[in-house]
Design a protein around this motif. Structure first.
Motif, PDB file in Angstrom:
ATOM      1  N   THR A 189       0.878  -1.166   0.000  1.00 35.64           N
ATOM      2  CA  THR A 189       0.000   0.000   0.000  1.00 35.64           C
ATOM      3  C   THR A 189       0.919   1.221   0.000  1.00 35.64           C
ATOM      4  OG1 THR A 189      -0.133   0.387   2.391  1.00 35.64           O
ATOM      5  CG2 THR A 189      -1.634  -1.267   1.469  1.00 35.64           C
ATOM      6  N   THR A 190       0.389   2.335  -0.467  1.00 40.25           N
ATOM      7  CA  THR A 190       1.225   3.537  -0.433  1.00 40.25           C
ATOM      8  C   THR A 190       0.429   4.687   0.154  1.00 40.25           C
ATOM      9  OG1 THR A 190       0.598   4.656  -2.495  1.00 40.25           O
ATOM     10  CG2 THR A 190       2.198   2.861  -2.665  1.00 40.25           C
ATOM     11  N   ASP A 191       1.166   5.711   0.479  1.00 40.56           N
ATOM     12  CA  ASP A 191       0.526   6.967   0.820  1.00 40.56           C
ATOM     13  C   ASP A 191       0.491   7.808  -0.453  1.00 40.56           C
ATOM     14  OD1 ASP A 191      -0.075   7.283   3.869  1.00 40.56           O
ATOM     15  OD2 ASP A 191      -0.224   9.228   2.878  1.00 40.56           O
ATOM     16  N   VAL A 192       0.517   9.101  -0.321  1.00 42.84           N
ATOM     17  CA  VAL A 192       0.471   9.939  -1.524  1.00 42.84           C
ATOM     18  C   VAL A 192       1.647  10.887  -1.493  1.00 42.84           C
ATOM     19  CG1 VAL A 192      -0.820  11.791  -2.662  1.00 42.84           C
ATOM     20  CG2 VAL A 192      -1.978   9.709  -1.912  1.00 42.84           C
ATOM     21  N   GLY A 193       2.221  11.106  -2.655  1.00 38.78           N
ATOM     22  CA  GLY A 193       3.371  11.984  -2.740  1.00 38.78           C
ATOM     23  C   GLY A 193       4.470  11.273  -3.505  1.00 38.78           C
ATOM     24  N   LEU A 218      -8.224  10.499  -5.849  1.00 41.63           N
ATOM     25  CA  LEU A 218      -8.300  11.605  -4.893  1.00 41.63           C
ATOM     26  C   LEU A 218      -6.913  11.995  -4.383  1.00 41.63           C
ATOM     27  CD1 LEU A 218     -10.650  13.330  -3.730  1.00 41.63           C
ATOM     28  CD2 LEU A 218     -10.407  12.031  -1.618  1.00 41.63           C
ATOM     29  N   GLY A 219      -5.989  11.031  -4.380  1.00 43.70           N
ATOM     30  CA  GLY A 219      -4.640  11.328  -3.888  1.00 43.70           C
ATOM     31  C   GLY A 219      -4.668  11.671  -2.415  1.00 43.70           C
ATOM     32  N   THR A 220      -5.149  10.734  -1.602  1.00 40.69           N
ATOM     33  CA  THR A 220      -5.398  11.005  -0.194  1.00 40.69           C
ATOM     34  C   THR A 220      -4.198  10.652   0.674  1.00 40.69           C
ATOM     35  OG1 THR A 220      -7.695  10.427  -0.621  1.00 40.69           O
ATOM     36  CG2 THR A 220      -7.005  10.525   1.690  1.00 40.69           C
ATOM     37  N   MET A 221      -3.506  11.666   1.180  1.00 42.80           N
ATOM     38  CA  MET A 221      -2.469  11.382   2.181  1.00 42.80           C
ATOM     39  C   MET A 221      -3.143  10.763   3.398  1.00 42.80           C
ATOM     40  SD  MET A 221      -0.175  14.822   2.173  1.00 42.80           S
ATOM     41  CE  MET A 221       0.882  14.405   3.562  1.00 42.80           C
ATOM     42  N   GLY A 222      -2.451   9.847   4.057  1.00 45.00           N
ATOM     43  CA  GLY A 222      -3.025   9.187   5.224  1.00 45.00           C
ATOM     44  C   GLY A 222      -3.707   7.882   4.866  1.00 45.00           C
ATOM     45  N   THR A 245       5.267   4.859   2.960  1.00 45.71           N
ATOM     46  CA  THR A 245       4.663   6.158   3.268  1.00 45.71           C
ATOM     47  C   THR A 245       5.736   7.236   3.420  1.00 45.71           C
ATOM     48  OG1 THR A 245       3.121   7.274   4.774  1.00 45.71           O
ATOM     49  CG2 THR A 245       4.575   5.665   5.761  1.00 45.71           C
ATOM     50  N   GLY A 246       5.280   8.474   3.463  1.00 52.37           N
ATOM     51  CA  GLY A 246       6.199   9.582   3.690  1.00 52.37           C
ATOM     52  C   GLY A 246       6.090  10.048   5.136  1.00 52.37           C
ATOM     53  N   ASP A 247       7.013  10.897   5.547  1.00 56.61           N
ATOM     54  CA  ASP A 247       6.937  11.362   6.938  1.00 56.61           C
ATOM     55  C   ASP A 247       5.725  12.266   7.132  1.00 56.61           C
ATOM     56  OD1 ASP A 247       8.778  12.847   5.172  1.00 56.61           O
ATOM     57  OD2 ASP A 247       9.037  14.242   6.836  1.00 56.61           O
ATOM     58  N   THR A 278      12.208  14.594   5.482  1.00 55.12           N
ATOM     59  CA  THR A 278      11.990  15.836   6.259  1.00 55.12           C
ATOM     60  C   THR A 278      11.202  16.896   5.497  1.00 55.12           C
ATOM     61  OG1 THR A 278      14.051  16.978   5.673  1.00 55.12           O
ATOM     62  CG2 THR A 278      14.142  15.492   7.565  1.00 55.12           C
ATOM     63  N   TYR A 279      10.594  16.487   4.405  1.00 57.35           N
ATOM     64  CA  TYR A 279       9.793  17.425   3.612  1.00 57.35           C
ATOM     65  C   TYR A 279       8.428  16.827   3.317  1.00 57.35           C
ATOM     66  CZ  TYR A 279      13.590  20.511   1.902  1.00 57.35           C
ATOM     67  OH  TYR A 279      14.598  21.429   1.776  1.00 57.35           O
ATOM     68  N   LEU A 280       7.456  17.681   3.038  1.00 56.54           N
ATOM     69  CA  LEU A 280       6.288  17.264   2.266  1.00 56.54           C
ATOM     70  C   LEU A 280       6.812  17.245   0.835  1.00 56.54           C
ATOM     71  CD1 LEU A 280       3.594  19.458   4.077  1.00 56.54           C
ATOM     72  CD2 LEU A 280       4.097  17.027   4.412  1.00 56.54           C
ATOM     73  N   GLY A 281       7.456  16.133   0.508  1.00 62.26           N
ATOM     74  CA  GLY A 281       8.400  16.098  -0.606  1.00 62.26           C
ATOM     75  C   GLY A 281       7.797  16.436  -1.959  1.00 62.26           C
ATOM     76  N   ASN A 282       6.645  15.889  -2.241  1.00 60.54           N
ATOM     77  CA  ASN A 282       6.090  16.108  -3.567  1.00 60.54           C
ATOM     78  C   ASN A 282       5.757  17.584  -3.790  1.00 60.54           C
ATOM     79  OD1 ASN A 282       4.087  13.737  -5.428  1.00 60.54           O
ATOM     80  ND2 ASN A 282       5.115  15.578  -6.108  1.00 60.54           N
ATOM     81  N   VAL A 283       5.304  18.223  -2.721  1.00 67.82           N
ATOM     82  CA  VAL A 283       4.962  19.648  -2.842  1.00 67.82           C
ATOM     83  C   VAL A 283       6.252  20.466  -2.937  1.00 67.82           C
ATOM     84  CG1 VAL A 283       3.672  21.554  -1.842  1.00 67.82           C
ATOM     85  CG2 VAL A 283       2.832  19.222  -1.568  1.00 67.82           C
ATOM     86  N   ARG A 284       7.247  20.050  -2.169  1.00 69.44           N
ATOM     87  CA  ARG A 284       8.566  20.707  -2.254  1.00 69.44           C
ATOM     88  C   ARG A 284       9.082  20.663  -3.700  1.00 69.44           C
ATOM     89  NH1 ARG A 284      12.955  19.022  -4.484  1.00 69.44           N
ATOM     90  NH2 ARG A 284      12.629  16.949  -3.627  1.00 69.44           N
TER      91      ARG A 284
END
Ligand SMILES: Cc1ncc(C[n+]2csc(CCOP(=O)(O)OP(=O)(O)O)c2C)c(N)n1
Length: 587
Positions: free
Chosen positions: A393-397, A421-425, A447-449, A477-483
């Motif tokens: 399973t994955t998170d989003v990003g 939807l690209g739902t984080m969490g 998942t991401g941090d 240490t980032y919301l990487g995809n948005v970064r």
């Protein structure tokens, strides 16, 4: 008042009917969070010897668990919550399932009918709020309607294009009694999804495939939903047609097959997107031309005639022109198509596709600082789980995109990710839902941090129920995809995407506390507080041993990988662009 003797005697309450329906439908697992307006149903749930009851720690988590249970098993997921905040907390879960066409039945408590509209305590207009994010929903006014509504709800959730169906159940309806039986069969004239594809359309599609010089199959989540992977594989192999999949379609065609062009779209394989650009016949199968795939619509598949195969007539021609619609159940259509297509050759076309694949495989550069590369963690997890019955399973990003790229997707229902939807969490509760549905499988959540902090509370559910999921946190240490998008399109201004204390914006007014680590939370302590085993990995040499230890151990594990902070996802077709604008490397 005189009793009408023609009426059968009232025999069971609405709450009892709910539990009877679940048992009749073969539901074995229910994700349920209690509250004042649903207590009668919970009282009945407690009497059922057959149901496995799972208490998430947040209703959103419960909804994602039910969703992923359905993704992993093909059987509808069920969640039950209270009115008001319980119901509003599952909205993201419903929308996630709705976008991805996942069968779910959600039951929500509601204030008594006499109070509806009075701003009663914990009242929310659940039907109004959820109408746009469900396939269908019901407000139950009369307990005598409930048996029929339950049968309909399961039928609608699981047929046609599957989706979530919600039943809003006022308190008084839960305690009212009826002897109304469950209807033997579903009967709603307005809802009859076609199953068989029209024979003329199927024959025409076969002709078009047979006549094509450069055909391409573009397969999506509809293939998985229809359990049509074998049919697709047989068809592609007979007609010798390359197959590219969407994110939702990953696993519906084995990526080890030379005909596979792997994932298409924004972060897809360059070969898949080039094939899309060059093909003369595109057959979309259970895919919906999401903008992450089409990019610039006017330049999408410019040389191709386009056929759409889908159960959902609303999907035909929605964003992309359609030269041939074939509406019906995908497995049935592909099975009918198989004898009609000729043994293909397409040697030149396949050689071209193979050359594109060889020229631009998914790849990544090493870390300049010698740090762990997130892609390497996924590649290693992929290698260690080959030949095992594993579900990811994955998170989003970025973690999601790298998982699409660096896992080898061989079988359907083994890659569970929030596509539309690209739902984080989503990742952690999804792993729990999947493990409940597939107890023998090794279930791994990537998942991401950032995403991990959205539903971390559900770890305790995994631990309590001895669901030995493995959670791999790629901590950059980032919301990487948005970064990444900020670097690309917003001049590198990392507005609220750097999660260390020292990396925050002045506007956030965070004075780093020298007595604390720069990065919070401590995921190891957090995992241990929930009863999971945990290990932090920062040396590339420790990646494989850590994964082996977790994968071979029967406990819930959280592995936190301290990874290269600014690793990028390539290739990338910028949003609204076409494959020719692909970026191979950012630096
Ligand atoms: C619920 C929700 N909120 C916001 C977003 C927007 N978003 C997409 S990716 C992303 C960053 C994710 O960061 P992280 O979980 O650390 O994963 P990474 O991209 O670094 O792998 C955000 C904020 C989202 N997809 N879902």
């Amino acid at each position: 008042m005189k009793k009408d003797s023609s009426l059968p005697p009232a025999t069971r309450t609405g709450a009892r009917i709910i539990v009877e329906a679940l048992e009749r439908m073969g539901v074995d697992t229910v994700f349920a969070y209690p509250g004042g307006q649903i207590l009668d149903v919970f009282d009945e749930l407690a009497k059922s010897p057959d149901l496995h009851l799972i208490l998430p720690r947040h209703e959103q988590g419960g909804a994602h668990m039910a969703d992923a249970y359905a993704r992993a098993t093909g059987r509808p997921g069920v969640c039950i919550v209270t009115s008001g905040p319980g119901a509003t907390n599952i909205v993201t879960g419903l929308a996630t399932a709705n976008m991805d066409g996942i069968p779910m039945v959600a039951i929500t408590g509601q204030v008594a009918t006499a109070l509806v509209g009075n701003d009663a305590f914990q009242e929310a207009d659940t039907c109004g709020i959820t109408r746009p994010v469900t396939k269908h929903n019901y407000f139950v006014r009369n307990v005598a309607d409930l048996p029929r509504i339950l049968v309909e709800a399961f039928h609608i959730a699981t047929t046609g294009k599957p989706g979530p169906v919600l039943i809003d159940l006022p308190k008084d309806v839960q305690i009212s009694k009826t002897s109304e039986p469950f209807p033997e069969k579903f009967d709603r004239p307005g809802y009859r999804p076609s199953v068989e594809g029209h024979p003329k359309m199927v024959a025409r599609l076969a002709q078009m495939i047979n006549a094509a010089k450069r055909p391409l199959f573009y397969a999506g989540g509809g293939v998985v939903a229809a359990d049509a992977s074998e049919a697709l594989t047989a068809l592609a192999r007979k007609a010798r047609v390359p197959v590219a999949t969407t994110l939702m379609g990953l696993g519906c065609f084995p990526e080890s097959d030379p005909l596979s062009l792997r994932m298409i779209g924004m972060h897809g394989l360059i070969a898949a997107n080039r094939a899309l650009d060059e093909c003369d016949m595109l057959v979309s199968i259970g895919a919906r031309f999401d903008d992450r795939v089409t990019g610039k619509v006017s330049e999408f598949a410019p040389r191709a005639r386009v056929a759409h195969v889908d159960i959902d007539p609303a999907a035909i021609g929605k964003t992309i022109r359609c030269d041939l619609p074939v509406v019906g159940d995908i497995r049935s259509i592909l099975t009918d198509l198989l004898p009609l297509v000729r043994e293909g050759d397409h040697a030149d076309w396949l050689a071209q596709c193979a050359a594109w694949k060889a020229a631009d495989p998914f790849s990544f550069d090493p870390s300049p600082a010698g740090a762990i590369m997130p892609q390497a963690v996924i590649e290693t997890a992929d290698r260690l789980t080959r030949g095992r019955d594993a579900i990811f399973t994955t998170d989003v990003g970025q973690n999601q995109m790298w998982s699409c790229q660096f896992l080898t997707h061989e079988r359907p229902r083994t890659f569970l990710s929030s596509g539309g939807l690209g739902t984080m969490g989503f990742g952690l509760p999804a792993a729990i839902g999947a493990q409940l549905g597939r107890s023998d499988a090794l279930v791994v959540c990537i998942t991401g941090d950032g995403g991990m902090q959205m539903n971390a509370q559900e770890l305790v559910v995994a631990v309590e129920h001895r669901l030995p999921v493995k959670v791999l946190i790629l901590n950059n240490t980032y919301l990487g995809n948005v970064r990444l998008w900020q670097d690309l399109m917003y001049h590198g201004v990392h507005s609220m995407t750097h999660l260390t204390q020292s990396g925050r914006l002045p506007q956030e007014r965070i004075e780093p506390d020298p007595t604390l680590p720069d990065y919070l939370p401590d995921f190891i302590k957090l995992a241990e507080a929930h009863g999971a085993r945990a290990r932090r990995v920062s040396d590339p040499a420790d990646v494989e041993p850590a994964l082996r230890e977790a994968f071979d151990d029967p406990h819930v594990w959280v592995l936190e990988f301290i990874v290269e902070p600014e690793a990028d996802i390539t290739p990338m077709i910028p949003p609204g662009h076409s494959p020719k604008d692909v970026i191979r490397r950012f630096k």
